[in-house]
Design a protein around this motif. Structure first.
Motif, mmCIF file in Angstrom:
data_model
loop_
_atom_site.group_PDB
_atom_site.id
_atom_site.type_symbol
_atom_site.label_atom_id
_atom_site.label_comp_id
_atom_site.label_asym_id
_atom_site.label_seq_id
_atom_site.Cartn_x
_atom_site.Cartn_y
_atom_site.Cartn_z
ATOM 1 N N GLY A 171 0.845 -1.184 0.000
ATOM 2 C CA GLY A 171 0.000 0.000 0.000
ATOM 3 C C GLY A 171 0.882 1.236 0.000
ATOM 4 O O GLY A 171 1.279 1.726 1.044
ATOM 5 N N ARG A 172 1.208 1.694 -1.224
ATOM 6 C CA ARG A 172 2.117 2.836 -1.372
ATOM 7 C C ARG A 172 1.491 4.095 -0.800
ATOM 8 O O ARG A 172 2.118 4.854 -0.094
ATOM 9 N N THR A 173 0.209 4.298 -1.172
ATOM 10 C CA THR A 173 -0.458 5.518 -0.693
ATOM 11 C C THR A 173 -1.735 5.180 0.058
ATOM 12 O O THR A 173 -2.433 6.067 0.512
ATOM 13 N N SER A 174 -2.028 3.896 0.155
ATOM 14 C CA SER A 174 -3.302 3.501 0.736
ATOM 15 C C SER A 174 -3.109 2.558 1.915
ATOM 16 O O SER A 174 -2.356 1.594 1.843
ATOM 17 N N GLY A 175 -3.840 2.835 3.001
ATOM 18 C CA GLY A 175 -3.748 1.979 4.188
ATOM 19 C C GLY A 175 -4.816 0.907 4.223
ATOM 20 O O GLY A 175 -5.007 0.267 5.257
ATOM 21 N N ALA A 176 -5.528 0.694 3.115
ATOM 22 C CA ALA A 176 -6.666 -0.242 3.142
ATOM 23 C C ALA A 176 -6.232 -1.661 3.516
ATOM 24 O O ALA A 176 -6.860 -2.305 4.363
ATOM 25 N N ILE A 177 -5.156 -2.158 2.908
ATOM 26 C CA ILE A 177 -4.723 -3.527 3.235
ATOM 27 C C ILE A 177 -4.323 -3.579 4.712
ATOM 28 O O ILE A 177 -4.721 -4.487 5.449
ATOM 29 N N ALA A 178 -3.569 -2.579 5.163
ATOM 30 C CA ALA A 178 -3.091 -2.565 6.556
ATOM 31 C C ALA A 178 -4.259 -2.557 7.538
ATOM 32 O O ALA A 178 -4.296 -3.328 8.498
ATOM 33 N N LEU A 179 -5.228 -1.721 7.257
ATOM 34 C CA LEU A 179 -6.354 -1.548 8.176
ATOM 35 C C LEU A 179 -7.185 -2.822 8.296
ATOM 36 O O LEU A 179 -7.531 -3.271 9.398
ATOM 37 N N HIS A 180 -7.514 -3.395 7.150
ATOM 38 C CA HIS A 180 -8.334 -4.619 7.170
ATOM 39 C C HIS A 180 -7.564 -5.784 7.777
ATOM 40 O O HIS A 180 -8.125 -6.590 8.510
ATOM 41 N N THR A 181 -6.255 -5.842 7.474
ATOM 42 C CA THR A 181 -5.429 -6.912 8.041
ATOM 43 C C THR A 181 -5.343 -6.749 9.555
ATOM 44 O O THR A 181 -5.423 -7.727 10.313
ATOM 45 N N ALA A 182 -5.194 -5.505 10.011
ATOM 46 C CA ALA A 182 -5.036 -5.259 11.448
ATOM 47 C C ALA A 182 -6.297 -5.640 12.213
ATOM 48 O O ALA A 182 -6.236 -6.319 13.241
ATOM 49 N N VAL A 183 -7.442 -5.216 11.703
ATOM 50 C CA VAL A 183 -8.693 -5.509 12.426
ATOM 51 C C VAL A 183 -8.967 -7.012 12.392
ATOM 52 O O VAL A 183 -9.230 -7.630 13.428
ATOM 53 N N ALA A 184 -8.863 -7.607 11.200
ATOM 54 C CA ALA A 184 -9.180 -9.046 11.089
ATOM 55 C C ALA A 184 -8.112 -9.918 11.748
ATOM 56 O O ALA A 184 -8.397 -11.050 12.152
ATOM 57 N N GLY A 185 -6.890 -9.387 11.867
ATOM 58 C CA GLY A 185 -5.813 -10.178 12.462
ATOM 59 C C GLY A 185 -5.644 -9.921 13.953
ATOM 60 O O GLY A 185 -4.765 -10.497 14.586
ATOM 61 N N GLY A 186 -6.478 -9.042 14.504
ATOM 62 C CA GLY A 186 -6.402 -8.755 15.937
ATOM 63 C C GLY A 186 -5.071 -8.120 16.320
ATOM 64 O O GLY A 186 -4.513 -8.414 17.380
ATOM 65 N N ALA A 187 -4.574 -7.225 15.473
ATOM 66 C CA ALA A 187 -3.269 -6.611 15.742
ATOM 67 C C ALA A 187 -3.340 -5.642 16.925
ATOM 68 O O ALA A 187 -4.412 -5.122 17.249
#
Ligand SMILES: Nc1ncnc2c1ncn2[C@@H]1O[C@H](COP(=O)(O)OP(=O)(O)O)[C@@H](O)[C@H]1O
Ligand SMILES: O=P(O)(O)OC[C@H]1O[C@](O)(COP(=O)(O)O)[C@@H](O)[C@@H]1O
Ligand SMILES: [Mg+2]
Length: 323
Positions: A171-187
């Motif tokens: 995600g060069r300019t977008s946090g979408a992958i990070a955000l969804h991964t964090a919530v679904a991964g219980g980060a």
């Protein structure tokens, strides 16, 4: 429309093949021939294509990547090169073009339409999910699930050793992958390019959870964050908390692999609808997802609106649920 072209452009994304298959099979049903240009706009400019019939797209629905190849093609920024590509299409007898790619690829498609009168339709294919006008782009769901697999595995070693892990996702300019991964991964925390004060919040939150006895912390970092991705963020947080840590960069592993059911479904509906739009004479459209349905969206609106805003609700949730 007698003959349509299709190409994939920009970063490859799992599900692109399912979209190509759906487009070809729909074209056949409507009595239209289809050709696939190779390696994105570079193949279009050179007139490098393959004929695609129903059998040519057999046994690809489950494969990641793109059978047509893809590229970032700098020449295509030049209007003269685009005119050459349009001319090449005429020579090939191709009357319309389906472009599967991200916002950059759509800028190229729209320029081809505006300058040379080529009928174009777009399909959002990028793991980044940073295309305006669609809730999900082809490849996003698979990429997030790939990142989740890595996080689930890191949890075991994190819990055993008490080590903090900083996991960098794309995600060069977008946090979408990070955000969804964090919530679904219980980060325990997430750091994205669109937010600016979250590193302090992550430190504070981890301190609180450590005081409650939490041993294992996974922090998801988008590669494009201003602090410099996971290698930039990790020393700041590691030092503030005086804890050992490791950095794991998932990189291109997120781009490959067999597409999930969601990506195959979205790609199949989108591929079919893109052909139907062009055959019905509707040009300059993108097939997006809105309210959980595939819809036609104006491609110019997509390009003019830039990247969609970060999902503020998910960002809040990611911080709140760490405990
Ligand atoms: N403004 C533009 N004008 C013409 N072509 C463009 C433009 N932006 C991007 N492209 C073409 O689309 C390709 C892919 O764009 P890029 O932004 O790298 O990926 P994506 O489409 O996945 O966002 C570029 O390499 C170029 O060939
Ligand atoms: O493979 P490359 O050219 O290094 O590009 C890496 C970039 O491509 C992506 O994987 C996908 O981006 P696009 O779909 O917009 O091309 C980004 O997440 C990443 O920053
Ligand atoms: Mg992009």
């Amino acid at each position: 429309m007698k003959r349509l072209g299709i190409l994939t452009s920009g970063g490859d994304a799992p599900g692109m093949n399912a979209a190509i298959r759906a487009a070809v099979r729909t074209a056949t049903r409507l009595g239209v021939q289809m050709v696939g240009y190779l390696d994105g706009y570079c193949g279009l400019v050179r007139g490098a294509f393959v004929e695609l019939d129903d059998r040519a797209v057999g046994n690809i629905i489950q494969r990641g990547g793109t059978i047509l190849g893809t590229s970032r093609c700098p020449e295509f920024f030049d209007p003269e090169v685009r005119a050459q590509a349009a001319n090449q299409m005429k020579l090939d007898g191709v009357d319309g073009l389906i472009v599967i790619g991200g916002d950059g690829s759509f800028r190229g498609a729209l320029a081809l339409q505006d300058e040379c009168g080529v009928a174009v339709a777009g399909l959002p294919g990028t793991i980044d999910n940073d295309v305006w006008g669609t809730e999900e782009s082809i490849g996003f769901d698979t990429a997030v699930n790939t990142a989740l697999l890595a996080i689930d595995q890191l949890r075991d070693t994190g819990e055993s050793t008490g080590m903090m892990f900083f996991v960098e996702v794309m995600g060069r300019t977008s946090g979408a992958i990070a955000l969804h991964t964090a919530v679904a991964g219980g980060a325990a925390g997430v750091v994205v390019p669109e937010a600016h004060a979250e590193i302090g919040l992550v430190i504070e939150r981890i301190r609180e959870t450590m005081a409650k006895g939490k041993r294992s912390h996974i922090i998801v970092v988008a590669e494009g964050d201003e602090a410099g991705g996971a290698f930039g963020v990790a020393p700041i947080i590691g030092k503030a908390l005086d804890r050992p840590y490791r950095v794991v960069v998932l990189g291109h592993t997120q781009r490959g692999g067999r597409p999930t059911m969601r990506d195959r479904l979205v790609a199949s509906e989108g591929g079919a609808m893109a052909v139907e739009a062009l055959v019905a004479g509707r040009t300059g459209v993108m097939i997006g997802r809105q309210g959980g349905r595939s819809v036609e969206v104006n491609l110019r609106d997509v390009v003019n609106n830039g990247h969609p805003p970060v999902n503020a609700g998910l960002l809040r949730l990611a911080q709140q649920l760490s405990g």
